[in-house]
Write a protein that holds these residues in place. Structure first.
Motif, PDB file in Angstrom:
ATOM      1  N   LEU A  84     -11.040   3.816  -3.781  1.00 15.51           N
ATOM      2  CA  LEU A  84      -9.920   4.527  -4.155  1.00 15.51           C
ATOM      3  C   LEU A  84     -10.081   5.627  -5.177  1.00 15.51           C
ATOM      4  N   SER A  85      -9.742   6.860  -5.068  1.00 22.34           N
ATOM      5  CA  SER A  85      -9.837   7.759  -6.005  1.00 22.34           C
ATOM      6  C   SER A  85      -8.816   8.723  -5.876  1.00 22.34           C
ATOM      7  N   ALA A  86      -7.753   8.830  -7.064  1.00 19.39           N
ATOM      8  CA  ALA A  86      -6.859   9.528  -7.204  1.00 19.39           C
ATOM      9  C   ALA A  86      -6.682  10.428  -8.594  1.00 19.39           C
ATOM     10  N   THR A 125       0.039   4.073  -6.632  1.00 17.65           N
ATOM     11  CA  THR A 125       1.251   3.707  -6.978  1.00 17.65           C
ATOM     12  C   THR A 125       1.678   2.002  -6.862  1.00 17.65           C
ATOM     13  N   ASP A 126       0.616   1.245  -6.699  1.00 13.72           N
ATOM     14  CA  ASP A 126       0.861  -0.093  -6.584  1.00 13.72           C
ATOM     15  C   ASP A 126      -0.467  -0.801  -7.008  1.00 13.72           C
ATOM     16  N   THR A 127      -0.051  -1.997  -7.040  1.00 13.09           N
ATOM     17  CA  THR A 127      -1.387  -3.076  -7.476  1.00 13.09           C
ATOM     18  C   THR A 127      -2.268  -3.262  -6.025  1.00 13.09           C
ATOM     19  N   ILE A 128      -3.359  -3.034  -6.159  1.00  9.59           N
ATOM     20  CA  ILE A 128      -4.571  -2.954  -5.092  1.00  9.59           C
ATOM     21  C   ILE A 128      -4.724  -4.507  -4.664  1.00  9.59           C
ATOM     22  N   ARG A 129      -4.105  -4.681  -3.620  1.00  7.59           N
ATOM     23  CA  ARG A 129      -4.376  -6.073  -2.878  1.00  7.59           C
ATOM     24  C   ARG A 129      -5.564  -5.726  -1.784  1.00  7.59           C
ATOM     25  N   SER A 130      -6.656  -6.522  -1.948  1.00  7.93           N
ATOM     26  CA  SER A 130      -7.602  -6.152  -0.934  1.00  7.93           C
ATOM     27  C   SER A 130      -8.608  -7.452  -0.712  1.00  7.93           C
ATOM     28  N   ARG A 131      -9.250  -7.287   0.162  1.00  9.63           N
ATOM     29  CA  ARG A 131     -10.633  -8.091   0.692  1.00  9.63           C
ATOM     30  C   ARG A 131     -11.674  -7.178   0.749  1.00  9.63           C
ATOM     31  N   ALA A 132     -12.753  -7.252  -0.266  1.00  9.89           N
ATOM     32  CA  ALA A 132     -13.774  -6.338   0.054  1.00  9.89           C
ATOM     33  C   ALA A 132     -14.849  -7.056  -0.668  1.00  9.89           C
ATOM     34  N   GLN A 133     -16.239  -6.585  -0.295  1.00  8.79           N
ATOM     35  CA  GLN A 133     -17.234  -7.006  -0.821  1.00  8.79           C
ATOM     36  C   GLN A 133     -17.496  -6.373  -2.402  1.00  8.79           C
ATOM     37  N   THR A 180      -4.451  -2.480 -11.086  1.00  2.00           N
ATOM     38  CA  THR A 180      -4.261  -3.831 -11.200  1.00  2.00           C
ATOM     39  C   THR A 180      -4.717  -4.259  -9.686  1.00  2.00           C
ATOM     40  N   VAL A 181      -5.671  -5.290  -9.782  1.00  2.00           N
ATOM     41  CA  VAL A 181      -6.256  -5.570  -8.468  1.00  2.00           C
ATOM     42  C   VAL A 181      -6.063  -7.078  -7.992  1.00  2.00           C
ATOM     43  N   ARG A 182      -5.867  -7.330  -6.891  1.00  2.00           N
ATOM     44  CA  ARG A 182      -5.627  -8.758  -6.542  1.00  2.00           C
ATOM     45  C   ARG A 182      -6.394  -9.046  -5.260  1.00  2.00           C
ATOM     46  N   GLU A 183      -7.235  -9.819  -5.201  1.00  2.00           N
ATOM     47  CA  GLU A 183      -7.932 -10.190  -4.020  1.00  2.00           C
ATOM     48  C   GLU A 183      -7.706 -11.726  -3.507  1.00  2.00           C
ATOM     49  N   GLN A 240       1.087  -2.461   0.651  1.00  2.00           N
ATOM     50  CA  GLN A 240       0.036  -2.685   1.751  1.00  2.00           C
ATOM     51  C   GLN A 240      -1.134  -3.305   1.182  1.00  2.00           C
ATOM     52  N   ASP A 241      -2.047  -3.748   2.019  1.00  2.00           N
ATOM     53  CA  ASP A 241      -3.308  -4.383   1.753  1.00  2.00           C
ATOM     54  C   ASP A 241      -4.413  -3.533   2.378  1.00  2.00           C
ATOM     55  N   PHE A 242      -5.507  -3.593   1.799  1.00  2.00           N
ATOM     56  CA  PHE A 242      -6.681  -3.169   2.146  1.00  2.00           C
ATOM     57  C   PHE A 242      -7.518  -4.355   2.473  1.00  2.00           C
ATOM     58  N   ASP A 243      -8.044  -4.265   3.769  1.00  4.82           N
ATOM     59  CA  ASP A 243      -9.164  -5.354   4.322  1.00  4.82           C
ATOM     60  C   ASP A 243     -10.326  -4.644   4.631  1.00  4.82           C
ATOM     61  N   VAL A 244     -11.425  -5.033   3.787  1.00 11.14           N
ATOM     62  CA  VAL A 244     -12.775  -4.525   3.902  1.00 11.14           C
ATOM     63  C   VAL A 244     -13.669  -5.828   3.778  1.00 11.14           C
TER      64      VAL A 244
END
Length: 183
Positions: free
Chosen positions: A149-151, A156-164, A180-183, A138-142
């Motif tokens: 994100l705090s756990a 469980t996965d690579t963070i795929r996001s658009r965020a400032q 792991t972060v991918r933007e 899943q993706d996070f679009d901000v």
């Protein structure tokens, strides 16, 4: 609505030009859609939503589990406190702050449409105090905001996001210790 031992089941759709507030000692199960131009406030032991939810803002305090089977769209801020959360479809909000005791499971993308500002607009914050955040695939679009994100047990996965702005607190170990972060 059928009341059964302090629990409620709503079979039909709920549409309100104003606000909706449900305060129930037991569980709430909603089979129809919920649409509230104003705020949608829920205080219950358990919340199960089978159809689409649309609201001006949302403030939910749930003792145990929240299950969202269909899309949730909140124009303003979506505040949620629960022990566990399962979202099967997309969640869209102007701002989102979920404080969860244990596991968070997201089976669809999460989008925040607001720009960073006051009152949690533009904030997508998911905190799992004692569990994990499961968002496999899943993706996070901000795009104009802040993703947090705090756990306790990891991601469980690579963070795929658009965020400032991005903040990640991962206390996981073993296979969930890395970020792991991918933007």
């Amino acid at each position: 609505a059928d009341a059964n031992g302090g629990s409620l089941t709503f079979e039909g759709d709920h549409v309100s030009a104003g606000s909706l507030a449900w305060d129930v000692a037991g569980a709430i199960k909603v089979v129809g859609t919920v649409s509230s131009a104003g705020s949608f406030v829920v205080d219950a032991a358990d919340l199960t939503l089978h159809r689409t939810v649309a609201a001006g803002s949302a403030d939910w305090t749930i003792d145990t589990a929240v299950t969202m089977s269909d899309t949730v769209n909140v124009a303003g801020v979506f505040d949620l406190a629960a022990d566990s959360v399962f979202a099967n479809r997309e969640v869209v909000a102007g701002g989102l702050e979920w404080l969860v005791g244990h596991d968070v499971t997201l089976k669809a993308d999460t989008t925040v449409t607001g720009a960073m500002g006051g009152s949690h607009i533009g904030l997508l914050r998911i905190v799992s105090a004692e569990g994990q955040i499961d968002f496999a695939g899943q993706d996070f679009d901000v795009a104009d905001g802040h993703l947090v994100l705090s756990a306790a047990l990891g991601l469980t996965d690579t963070i795929r996001s658009r965020a400032q702005t991005l903040t990640v607190v991962n206390r996981g170990v073993g296979g969930r210790a890395n970020v792991t972060v991918r933007e």
